[in-house]
Scaffold this motif. Sequence first.
Motif, PDB file in Angstrom:
ATOM      1  N   ALA A  85       7.630   5.072   2.362  1.00  0.00           N
ATOM      2  CA  ALA A  85       6.871   5.569   3.517  1.00  0.00           C
ATOM      3  C   ALA A  85       5.678   6.406   3.081  1.00  0.00           C
ATOM      4  O   ALA A  85       4.572   6.257   3.625  1.00  0.00           O
ATOM      5  CB  ALA A  85       7.790   6.382   4.431  1.00  0.00           C
ATOM      6  N   CYS A  86       5.868   7.283   2.090  1.00  0.00           N
ATOM      7  CA  CYS A  86       4.768   8.143   1.635  1.00  0.00           C
ATOM      8  C   CYS A  86       3.685   7.333   0.922  1.00  0.00           C
ATOM      9  O   CYS A  86       2.488   7.568   1.137  1.00  0.00           O
ATOM     10  CB  CYS A  86       5.306   9.237   0.723  1.00  0.00           C
ATOM     11  N   PHE A  90       0.023   7.087   2.434  1.00  0.00           N
ATOM     12  CA  PHE A  90      -1.134   7.615   1.716  1.00  0.00           C
ATOM     13  C   PHE A  90      -2.215   6.544   1.559  1.00  0.00           C
ATOM     14  O   PHE A  90      -3.406   6.792   1.808  1.00  0.00           O
ATOM     15  CB  PHE A  90      -0.693   8.120   0.344  1.00  0.00           C
ATOM     16  N   LEU A  91      -1.818   5.341   1.161  1.00  0.00           N
ATOM     17  CA  LEU A  91      -2.798   4.262   1.005  1.00  0.00           C
ATOM     18  C   LEU A  91      -3.413   3.870   2.344  1.00  0.00           C
ATOM     19  O   LEU A  91      -4.621   3.615   2.435  1.00  0.00           O
ATOM     20  CB  LEU A  91      -2.129   3.055   0.351  1.00  0.00           C
ATOM     21  N   GLU A 163       8.483  -2.508  -0.644  1.00  0.00           N
ATOM     22  CA  GLU A 163       8.571  -2.009   0.733  1.00  0.00           C
ATOM     23  C   GLU A 163       7.241  -1.388   1.166  1.00  0.00           C
ATOM     24  O   GLU A 163       6.817  -1.549   2.322  1.00  0.00           O
ATOM     25  CB  GLU A 163       9.694  -0.975   0.845  1.00  0.00           C
ATOM     26  N   ALA A 164       6.573  -0.678   0.259  1.00  0.00           N
ATOM     27  CA  ALA A 164       5.273  -0.078   0.608  1.00  0.00           C
ATOM     28  C   ALA A 164       4.231  -1.150   0.870  1.00  0.00           C
ATOM     29  O   ALA A 164       3.441  -1.045   1.825  1.00  0.00           O
ATOM     30  CB  ALA A 164       4.818   0.863  -0.514  1.00  0.00           C
ATOM     31  N   ALA A 215       4.349   5.952  12.437  1.00  0.00           N
ATOM     32  CA  ALA A 215       4.442   4.753  11.602  1.00  0.00           C
ATOM     33  C   ALA A 215       5.255   5.019  10.336  1.00  0.00           C
ATOM     34  O   ALA A 215       6.039   4.167   9.907  1.00  0.00           O
ATOM     35  CB  ALA A 215       3.036   4.263  11.248  1.00  0.00           C
ATOM     36  N   MET A 216       5.083   6.198   9.726  1.00  0.00           N
ATOM     37  CA  MET A 216       5.855   6.510   8.519  1.00  0.00           C
ATOM     38  C   MET A 216       7.333   6.684   8.844  1.00  0.00           C
ATOM     39  O   MET A 216       8.197   6.269   8.058  1.00  0.00           O
ATOM     40  CB  MET A 216       5.297   7.769   7.859  1.00  0.00           C
TER      41      MET A 216
END
Length: 587
Positions: A85-86, A90-91, A163-164, A215-216
């Motif tokens: 999630a982070c 961030f991206l 997952e990211a 969203a996160m």
Amino acid sequence: MNRATPVFPLLFSRHNWRNGVLRCLQAGVALYLLAFFLLPVGFLFLKALQNPDGTIGWGIITLLFANPVSWESLQNSLIVGAGAACLAGFLALAAAALLWKSHIRPSPFVELCGFLPLFMPAFVLASSLDIVIGQHGGLPVVLQQLLGLSRASASLLGLILIEAIHYFPFILVALHLSTRASSSQAHAMARLGTPWRRLIRQVFMPLSLPGLAFAMALTFLKVIDDLATPLVLGVTNLLAPQAYHRIAAYGAQDPLAALIAAILFVISGLAWFASLGFIRQNVNLFPAAFSDSRLPSTGSSRGGHVFIAFLGLFYLGCYAGLTLSSVAGVWSHSALPETYGLTHYLRAFQFEMSSLYNTLIYCGFAALIDLLVALPLAHAIAKAPAHWKQRLNWLVAGALCIPGVTLGIAYLALFRDIQLPLGNLPLDATGLLLTLAFSIRGLPFALHICGLALNSVPASYVEAASTLGCAPAKIVRRIVFPMLRFGLLLAFTLCFSLAAVDLSLAALLVPNENNAPLAYSIYLRIQSPSGMNVGSALAMISFALLALILFGIIHRLHRRRESQRPLSSLLFPTHRTAGFSHEPSHH
């Protein structure tokens, strides 16, 4: 008359027996939530706290965490969920800032690609990357060789990256939809001399935080509930795979499996409700929103279009392995197939269409149940006093944070010994449990959209028709239903699509492989070396159908003139919709 006036009381105020029917419907909804949401979850927690001797206490928790594998699984689940999630957040934040500065409006097709991660399982990306990289083990093997990590660490890092990558487009679209209305004013302020760094810090960041938190949080919930992707990568020291393996080994009455499922629910609930509080807090701090005045662009959108094109090429490359596998003929030790053909698609149509039929049955009835429950429930929430309205919203929002593994284990534990009156079949031997579980998972989305659809019906139209003596049935048929039709279609499609890719519930509640839905059949075929190509073809067919449906809906949303921000108002929370509230906006 105020537009917030509920429509149904105007229809039934002069007909006491019809008002009684409406109350019976609401009582049925309450019974449905009690029987298939509150009771299974409560029974699961009761079973999770049951000691081996049958008493209630903390002994089972001590027994679970005395095992180092359990501690490791808990830590790994939190690391993978928070890390994915982070990283994706961030991206996406950096990319959304670039699009905001470029002041571009992506086409409906590009926005569709941002929604697709919610409607396609992440294990497909892992399988495709395995083919693209060309090594058994895929991305974790490459990370192990490049970074010198251990196999376990490389697998966890590979899972986080996959997952990211999978959920990055969803977070990006959420941020873009929540901030693009202010882009024109930002360009006007930049032309007057305000530095872009200051605009991003003082305008873009405050406006993006609520959408980013939502969203996160949803990404975190999806990642820790993901069962198929860790199994594809061979990662079993996570909470969801541990619970699944215990159910497979010891059955539905295993208390440790119930405890792991309860821990998953607690983690998900804390993350979800913390994000809702964060959304409301930031909106209260920054309540002002810019409206899109459609000022001309300054010509700096070239960078944004180049970035979108780069993202498109990147994701095409990531899913190229799946596409090549579906059309490959002879493919031995070369980078590309030696021959091509449509044999695998023909085999998929010939032998695997029963899974598509099962999906239509399970998910179609689940989506229909969601509509039948969401409409009376949305009306009840609209009529409820303020303190009860908030409690009902939180109750239904709680269904969103329940993981599929938790709900599946709760259903197996509670309904396992129940026999159907007709045919004397066990309830868990039919697909009824799977349909009901799908409906519980999709209910928050259906309630959110149905509430907004009900609020879009002008109460003055209904009152005028009632005053002129029009029958309530005719008012519903000629006035209410035409205005609700598109919202109901959107809610049905959304619930159907979300249920169609819910592998955690399907893996636990499907009666047998012959009655498996499409997503579970794809997983089984891709996991098999002999069925990899057919599974890839089946995945491409299902994703093409889903893309066509979603593209049609999004295109229709863009053409609706009633809403200035159709996608963000229907699918993403704002200061008026956070927590699934149905208060209409007053312009």
